[in-house]
Design a protein around this motif. Structure first.
Motif, mmCIF file in Angstrom:
data_model
loop_
_atom_site.group_PDB
_atom_site.id
_atom_site.type_symbol
_atom_site.label_atom_id
_atom_site.label_comp_id
_atom_site.label_asym_id
_atom_site.label_seq_id
_atom_site.Cartn_x
_atom_site.Cartn_y
_atom_site.Cartn_z
ATOM 1 N N PRO A 178 -2.979 6.205 -12.609
ATOM 2 C CA PRO A 178 -4.393 7.176 -12.564
ATOM 3 C C PRO A 178 -5.464 6.230 -12.862
ATOM 4 C CG PRO A 178 -2.355 7.991 -13.596
ATOM 5 C CD PRO A 178 -2.629 6.778 -13.676
ATOM 6 N N GLN A 179 -5.877 5.328 -14.110
ATOM 7 C CA GLN A 179 -6.687 4.255 -14.315
ATOM 8 C C GLN A 179 -7.244 3.650 -13.477
ATOM 9 O OE1 GLN A 179 -3.877 4.452 -16.116
ATOM 10 N NE2 GLN A 179 -3.293 2.811 -16.503
ATOM 11 N N ARG A 180 -6.643 3.662 -12.242
ATOM 12 C CA ARG A 180 -6.729 2.040 -12.184
ATOM 13 C C ARG A 180 -7.483 2.704 -10.475
ATOM 14 N NH1 ARG A 180 -3.118 -3.032 -13.504
ATOM 15 N NH2 ARG A 180 -3.131 -2.969 -15.412
ATOM 16 N N ARG A 181 -7.082 3.777 -10.421
ATOM 17 C CA ARG A 181 -7.049 4.413 -9.222
ATOM 18 C C ARG A 181 -8.813 5.042 -8.705
ATOM 19 N NH1 ARG A 181 -2.248 9.052 -9.689
ATOM 20 N NH2 ARG A 181 -1.030 7.509 -9.638
ATOM 21 N N PRO A 182 -9.637 4.247 -7.537
ATOM 22 C CA PRO A 182 -10.703 4.188 -7.077
ATOM 23 C C PRO A 182 -11.398 6.583 -7.593
ATOM 24 C CG PRO A 182 -9.475 4.370 -5.128
ATOM 25 C CD PRO A 182 -8.584 3.911 -6.746
ATOM 26 N N ARG A 183 -12.083 6.469 -7.259
ATOM 27 C CA ARG A 183 -12.194 7.668 -8.097
ATOM 28 C C ARG A 183 -12.769 8.188 -6.834
ATOM 29 N NH1 ARG A 183 -12.559 9.458 -12.751
ATOM 30 N NH2 ARG A 183 -13.054 8.182 -14.683
ATOM 31 N N LYS A 184 -12.937 9.404 -6.166
ATOM 32 C CA LYS A 184 -13.431 10.033 -5.046
ATOM 33 C C LYS A 184 -15.397 10.579 -5.553
ATOM 34 C CE LYS A 184 -8.633 11.959 -3.995
ATOM 35 N NZ LYS A 184 -7.670 13.107 -3.108
ATOM 36 N N TYR B 183 2.763 1.634 -6.997
ATOM 37 C CA TYR B 183 2.380 2.814 -7.913
ATOM 38 C C TYR B 183 0.892 2.346 -8.253
ATOM 39 C CZ TYR B 183 1.933 5.480 -11.870
ATOM 40 O OH TYR B 183 1.142 6.180 -12.949
ATOM 41 N N ILE B 184 -0.743 3.094 -8.601
ATOM 42 C CA ILE B 184 -1.416 2.719 -9.291
ATOM 43 C C ILE B 184 -1.496 3.313 -10.184
ATOM 44 C CG2 ILE B 184 -3.874 1.961 -9.175
ATOM 45 C CD1 ILE B 184 -3.509 1.574 -6.503
ATOM 46 N N ASP C 165 0.994 -0.966 -0.093
ATOM 47 C CA ASP C 165 0.105 0.146 0.373
ATOM 48 C C ASP C 165 0.642 1.250 0.109
ATOM 49 O OD1 ASP C 165 -2.739 1.603 0.537
ATOM 50 O OD2 ASP C 165 -2.204 1.896 2.577
ATOM 51 N N LYS D 91 -1.816 -5.315 -10.579
ATOM 52 C CA LYS D 91 -2.157 -3.758 -10.226
ATOM 53 C C LYS D 91 -1.189 -2.731 -9.733
ATOM 54 C CE LYS D 91 -5.076 -2.261 -6.629
ATOM 55 N NZ LYS D 91 -5.711 -2.746 -5.288
ATOM 56 N N PHE D 92 0.118 -3.340 -9.378
ATOM 57 C CA PHE D 92 1.208 -2.388 -9.673
ATOM 58 C C PHE D 92 2.516 -2.305 -10.083
ATOM 59 C CE2 PHE D 92 -0.522 -3.401 -5.457
ATOM 60 C CZ PHE D 92 -1.172 -2.354 -5.247
#
Length: 561
Positions: free
Chosen positions: A350-356, A347-348, A343, A450-451
């Motif tokens: 940007p397209q895989r990051r959860p949206r706020k 590195y994640i 965690d 994932k990373f």
């Protein structure tokens, strides 16, 4: 002890004795200036452990593929060394040390997670095995940072010399979903624990959650129905969860299976007093094991606490993490360590990051505006339609190519820097043991997907009474890219070769028979697989190198120090 040393720069000088602490560390002795001296040693005096490492290292550096990998699998059948004879001792840990040294590059982090409960006369659970492993490790990675993860209450005090790695409690408090996954995997009745049920705010709350979710299950009609309809064999392997440590913390999982079978029979026969006794013992063990005093050995509730492991990896220092939790109440904390480290350093894209939520809301509002409002365009003053170039196929292709080039350049910059996250290689010893925590096992093995800044090498033993779906999928995944196969469960071999032509499968079967013949003679061989190579399979035999090669290997991992 004295060794006679010959000065290479002046052969006429008389030989002079030089005292050495050990015959092995004195093989290459740096002298003043540029002088070097060579020590002649008796090869028979080299311990089997070092000999196994040296011979494999020579083979690895001269014959194995040098292609980079995102996933590397090391496979065996038994949970024990690959070879344990009068000539050689070679275990997964020695192989991992070699592969780690070959894989690590400048400005690359390395995390080596080793199981201290490895079976074998020279596993880390023995003082002799631990000392020999550490001698090689410290020679290869002299600037490494070392941590211990466990309760430090065993008799293996040589493991306890290193600082304890602790998980920031605040990190876990903010992630009840992660705690819920681990608790769900550990539940012997298959309870799906939700984030709300796993949430807590301090040690007292954590203890309450652990006692409720890992204590003896309430014998509701639903649970009773499951138990009465099941056979003891249905609870083999991972299905036992942590029950073996709740009722008998010093025994192997197989004994836990037998105990659980007895427990099932007690429930079916409605022998209430015996069930009551088992439940009381179970409850007492959980209360004692998960006391605040014991939890503080694994967690720290200080504000802004930092364990130090993330800082070490970020500064590209190799990290060794010694794990002593197998078959204890604290087994379920290992997945939390891995998730915390990843965690922090993973590195994640940007397209895989959860949206706020506010971003999602903003995006939703914008979409609604577009739907409700008619779009209109104003003419650009001074530019007429006839002044614009005709929209041709060539023009469209040119625009598309420029957009693709811009997109590729943006991706390259992002992937190269990973926004400050370090490229990191994780070596996971005895990954099979983690497979009883199904969700955490899948998480660990899927880290490279994932990373993108992380690669994973994992060692697997496949001698299981029942191959779980998670283990099966993990083995298949780690045989697709790069693998060293010392042995394998027959059902997994059949699955791995299911779509292979019969002629090639027959060739592999023949090579496996050769491997067994070599092993019976006290030596070791294995199959190497590399998906990139034109010839993907090779039989590799670990043999004695020439003296010149041995000297180079010994200098390589610190023999000259």
């Amino acid at each position: 002890m004295l060794f006679w040393v010959s000065d290479r720069t002046d052969r006429d000088k008389p030989l002079s004795p030089i005292p050495l602490k050990t015959p092995y560390k004195g093989i290459i002795i740096p002298q003043l200036g540029d002088f070097m001296a060579t020590v002649h040693i008796d090869e028979d005096s080299i311990p089997r452990y070092k000999r196994g490492y040296e011979w494999f290292s020579h083979l690895a550096n001269t014959s194995l593929s040098k292609n980079t990998w995102k996933r590397l699998g090391l496979f065996s059948f038994y949970d024990k060394p690959y070879v344990e004879s009068n000539l050689l001792y070679l275990s997964p840990k020695q192989v991992m040390l070699t592969m780690a040294k070959m894989a690590i590059k400048k400005e690359t982090g390395l995390l080596l997670v080793v199981d201290a409960m490895e079976k074998g006369e020279m596993g880390l659970s023995t003082r002799q095995g631990f000392d020999q492993f550490m001698e090689i490790f410290e020679g290869l990675f002299p600037d490494a940072t070392k941590f211990y993860f466990g309760s430090k209450d065993s008799e293996r005090d040589w493991l306890h010399e290193y600082p304890s790695l602790k998980i920031p409690l605040n990190w876990l408090i903010k992630r009840p979903n992660i705690f819920a996954e681990v608790l769900s995997d550990a539940s012997i009745v298959g309870e799906e624990v939700g984030p709300g049920d796993a949430a807590f705010e301090d040690f007292a709350g954590m203890i309450e959650v652990l006692e409720e979710k890992l204590g003896p299950p309430s014998l509701t009609d639903e649970v009773m129905g499951k138990i009465r309809s099941a056979e003891a064999s249905d609870y083999a392997g991972e299905a036992v969860g942590l029950m073996s440590v709740f009722v008998s913390p010093t025994t192997a999982v197989s004994r836990g299976v037998k105990y659980f079978g007895k427990f099932i029979s007690l429930v079916k026969d409605r022998r209430k007093q015996e069930i009551k006794d088992v439940y009381q013992d179970w409850t007492d063990r959980v209360k004692r094991g998960y006391s605040e005093e014991n939890l503080r050995k694994f967690f720290d509730d200080s504000e802004d606490f930092s364990a130090g492991i993330v800082e070490a990896i970020n500064s590209f220092k190799p990290v060794l993490l010694i794990i002593e939790t197998r078959n204890t109440l604290y087994d379920l904390f290992l997945p939390l360590v891995l998730k915390h480290v990843v965690d922090e350093i993973g590195y994640i894209p940007p397209q895989r990051r959860p949206r706020k939520k506010d971003e999602q809301k903003k995006k939703g509002d914008t979409k609604e505006d577009y739907e409700d409002t008619e779009l209109s365009y104003e003419e650009i003053e001074g530019i007429l339609d006839e002044d614009l170039p005709p929209v041709t196929k060539q023009l469209l292709e040119t625009v598309i190519e420029r957009e693709e080039e811009l997109h590729r350049s943006n991706i390259d910059i992002s992937e190269d820097q990973f926004e400050g996250k370090p490229k990191t290689i994780l070596f996971l010893d005895a990954a099979t043991h983690l497979s009883k925590f199904e969700r955490s096992f899948k998480f660990a093995l899927n880290i490279p997907e994932k990373f993108p800044n992380m690669s994973v090498a994992a060692s697997f033993y496949t001698d299981r009474e029942k191959i779980s779906q998670a283990l099966q999928e993990g083995v298949m995944e780690y045989m697709r890219e790069s693998a060293l196969i010392f042995d394998l469960h027959p059902s997994l071999f059949d699955q791995a070769t299911a779509r292979m032509p019969v002629s090639r499968k027959a060739w592999l079967t023949g090579k496996l028979q050769e491997m067994e013949k070599i092993r019976s003679e006290g030596e070791v061989a294995f199959l190497e697989f590399d998906a990139i190579e034109k010839v993907k399979w090779h039989l590799r035999v670990v043999e004695k190198p020439e003296m010149e090669a041995l000297t180079k290997i010994r200098r390589w991992f610190g023999g000259n120090r």
